[in-house]
Design an enzyme around this catalytic site. Sequence first.
Site, mmCIF file in Angstrom:
data_model
loop_
_atom_site.group_PDB
_atom_site.id
_atom_site.type_symbol
_atom_site.label_atom_id
_atom_site.label_comp_id
_atom_site.label_asym_id
_atom_site.label_seq_id
_atom_site.Cartn_x
_atom_site.Cartn_y
_atom_site.Cartn_z
ATOM 1 N N ARG A 21 -12.674 -3.920 -7.889
ATOM 2 C CA ARG A 21 -12.393 -4.566 -6.616
ATOM 3 C C ARG A 21 -13.684 -4.764 -5.832
ATOM 4 O O ARG A 21 -14.482 -3.838 -5.700
ATOM 5 C CB ARG A 21 -11.421 -3.668 -5.846
ATOM 6 C CG ARG A 21 -10.723 -4.334 -4.689
ATOM 7 C CD ARG A 21 -9.657 -3.429 -4.121
ATOM 8 N NE ARG A 21 -10.241 -2.257 -3.473
ATOM 9 C CZ ARG A 21 -9.677 -1.617 -2.448
ATOM 10 N NH1 ARG A 21 -8.503 -2.016 -1.982
ATOM 11 N NH2 ARG A 21 -10.253 -0.562 -1.909
ATOM 12 N N ASP A 32 1.054 -5.112 8.440
ATOM 13 C CA ASP A 32 -0.093 -4.219 8.291
ATOM 14 C C ASP A 32 -1.321 -5.096 8.058
ATOM 15 O O ASP A 32 -1.383 -5.848 7.075
ATOM 16 C CB ASP A 32 0.141 -3.260 7.111
ATOM 17 C CG ASP A 32 -0.960 -2.219 6.996
ATOM 18 O OD1 ASP A 32 -2.104 -2.511 7.410
ATOM 19 O OD2 ASP A 32 -0.684 -1.120 6.478
ATOM 20 N N TYR A 36 -11.513 1.546 9.925
ATOM 21 C CA TYR A 36 -12.717 1.886 9.141
ATOM 22 C C TYR A 36 -13.045 0.897 8.036
ATOM 23 O O TYR A 36 -13.992 1.082 7.298
ATOM 24 C CB TYR A 36 -12.617 3.309 8.564
ATOM 25 C CG TYR A 36 -11.367 3.603 7.751
ATOM 26 C CD1 TYR A 36 -11.244 3.181 6.439
ATOM 27 C CD2 TYR A 36 -10.310 4.329 8.302
ATOM 28 C CE1 TYR A 36 -10.115 3.456 5.699
ATOM 29 C CE2 TYR A 36 -9.164 4.602 7.578
ATOM 30 C CZ TYR A 36 -9.076 4.162 6.269
ATOM 31 O OH TYR A 36 -7.940 4.430 5.548
ATOM 32 N N LYS A 37 -12.246 -0.163 7.898
ATOM 33 C CA LYS A 37 -12.541 -1.158 6.852
ATOM 34 C C LYS A 37 -13.415 -2.255 7.455
ATOM 35 O O LYS A 37 -14.561 -1.989 7.807
ATOM 36 C CB LYS A 37 -11.236 -1.671 6.259
ATOM 37 C CG LYS A 37 -10.545 -0.559 5.446
ATOM 38 C CD LYS A 37 -9.157 -0.891 4.984
ATOM 39 C CE LYS A 37 -8.583 0.287 4.197
ATOM 40 N NZ LYS A 37 -7.124 0.286 4.144
ATOM 41 N N PHE A 44 0.854 -1.191 0.000
ATOM 42 C CA PHE A 44 0.000 0.000 0.000
ATOM 43 C C PHE A 44 0.890 1.241 0.000
ATOM 44 O O PHE A 44 1.782 1.373 0.846
ATOM 45 C CB PHE A 44 -0.887 -0.024 1.250
ATOM 46 C CG PHE A 44 -1.980 1.000 1.243
ATOM 47 C CD1 PHE A 44 -3.123 0.810 0.478
ATOM 48 C CD2 PHE A 44 -1.873 2.158 1.995
ATOM 49 C CE1 PHE A 44 -4.136 1.751 0.482
ATOM 50 C CE2 PHE A 44 -2.890 3.110 1.999
ATOM 51 C CZ PHE A 44 -4.023 2.905 1.238
HETATM 52 C C1 LIG Z 1 -6.402 1.435 4.308
HETATM 53 C C2 LIG Z 1 -4.956 1.197 4.500
HETATM 54 C C3 LIG Z 1 -4.177 2.131 5.183
HETATM 55 C C4 LIG Z 1 -4.823 3.388 5.689
HETATM 56 O O1 LIG Z 1 -3.940 4.238 6.286
HETATM 57 P P1 LIG Z 1 -4.460 5.530 7.042
HETATM 58 O O2 LIG Z 1 -3.208 6.220 7.389
HETATM 59 O O3 LIG Z 1 -5.214 5.068 8.253
HETATM 60 O O4 LIG Z 1 -5.324 6.295 6.107
HETATM 61 C C5 LIG Z 1 -2.837 1.834 5.380
HETATM 62 N N1 LIG Z 1 -2.286 0.698 4.909
HETATM 63 C C6 LIG Z 1 -3.018 -0.210 4.236
HETATM 64 C C7 LIG Z 1 -2.396 -1.484 3.763
HETATM 65 C C8 LIG Z 1 -4.372 0.019 4.006
HETATM 66 O O5 LIG Z 1 -5.096 -0.854 3.326
#
Ligand SMILES: *Cc1c(COP(=O)(O)O)cnc(C)c1O
Length: 414
Positions: free
Chosen positions: A373, A199, A224-225, A125
């Site tokens: 997705r 992560d 939030y997911k 990510f």
């Molecule tokens: C959604 C997501 C994030 C989100 O990061 P924020 O800093 O909380 O916005 C980070 N890493 C991954 C792999 C994600 O899927």
Amino acid sequence: MTEKDIIKFDTADPLAAHRRQFELPADMIYLNGNSLGPLSTASKHRVREVIESQWGNDLISSWNKHQWIDLPLTVGEKIAPLIGAAPGQVLCCDSVSVNLFKLLAAALTNRKSEHAVILSQQDNFPSDLYIAEGLINLLREHGIGAELRLVDAESLEDAIAQSPDILLLTHVNFRTGALHNMQRLTALAHDHDMQVIWDLSHSAGAMELALDDCQVDYAVGCGYKFLNGGPGAPAFLYVALRHQANLEHPLQGWMGHRQPFEFKPDYVPDEGINQLQAGTPGILSMSALDAALSCFEGTTAAQLREKSLALSEIFLSRIEGDSTCKALTLVSPREARLRGAQLSFSHSDAYPISKALIEAGVVVDFRAPNLLRLGFSPLFLSFNEVAKGASILKQIVSEGLFRNERFSVRAKVT
Ligand SMILES: *Cc1c(COP(=O)(O)O)cnc(C)c1O
């Protein structure tokens, strides 16, 4: 798979009753809980109570009276069983990005040599990579040798054998849904004297996780997911007990101080996981997440995993072998146990297809350059909805219903 079979799946679904805990609009098939989980009735009521009664009437006394001050720890303890962590190791705070900065910096203080090497994956990510890069730039500006080494998934094990300092991986790939073997990679990294940061943004709340059993060092994850905490909900972090005594991280804010209300000029970190707090927690959004976590009561991670994979298999069974859907190429692993709770398909018109689906009530998302997705949240989706969603996708692709100009206008958020 007949309609009768689908009904049977829904009747036998042990999680079916959890649907009623969520306030999803009628006629919407929400395949995007992997991006933003839906509103739960519990969160709606809690936020209203926090605003009207706690903030409204009790004002500042609420920090004690309603235990606002303890929320980062109490919410952390509610997340802990979902990720296989014993008490005292999980804290709810900040965003994934900020938490990652704190943990990377903490892990780097234990580096083996003068030259610090963080190993990660090219297609991790992007925010995770940006944060690692930013930290490395900071070290370099201070004359410390540091490097972010990026490899593809196939080369990971060879790269681990080079013994860098830190392995930073996302458990479920946000584009393809490919799932890493946490146990194996963590053990391999430890064999090479590395520390591991996972992560869990696309795993927590959708599958079994066993951070303690895998002897993971550090982890971060998203609120939030699949945890349904609401837009911009605070994230969480995990630090194994064995690392907590000698931890150092640079974002030493007052909420991580041992005695914040003594207002002393010198920083003394709190004991335990709380030392990872920085500034004042966002009570409104943390309360929403706290309430949303109650929706997991009475479920097991194995049930969540089994259902999300079964939902995705039903979806696939409707698309696969259909000659009109040939242009949709599955980029997720075909073998269920190798993927998270999502499916991704590539298609040259993935963006307009995603927009046409949304207009038809099937909410999905698009990831550049060409991915469609779909998330299979086990807490609130029914088998019938997922089968219907697949039929609508089939119709949109086979009849070319996405070929309308209005579906090609790019929004700021996709
Ligand atoms: C959604 C997501 C994030 C989100 O990061 P924020 O800093 O909380 O916005 C980070 N890493 C991954 C792999 C994600 O899927």
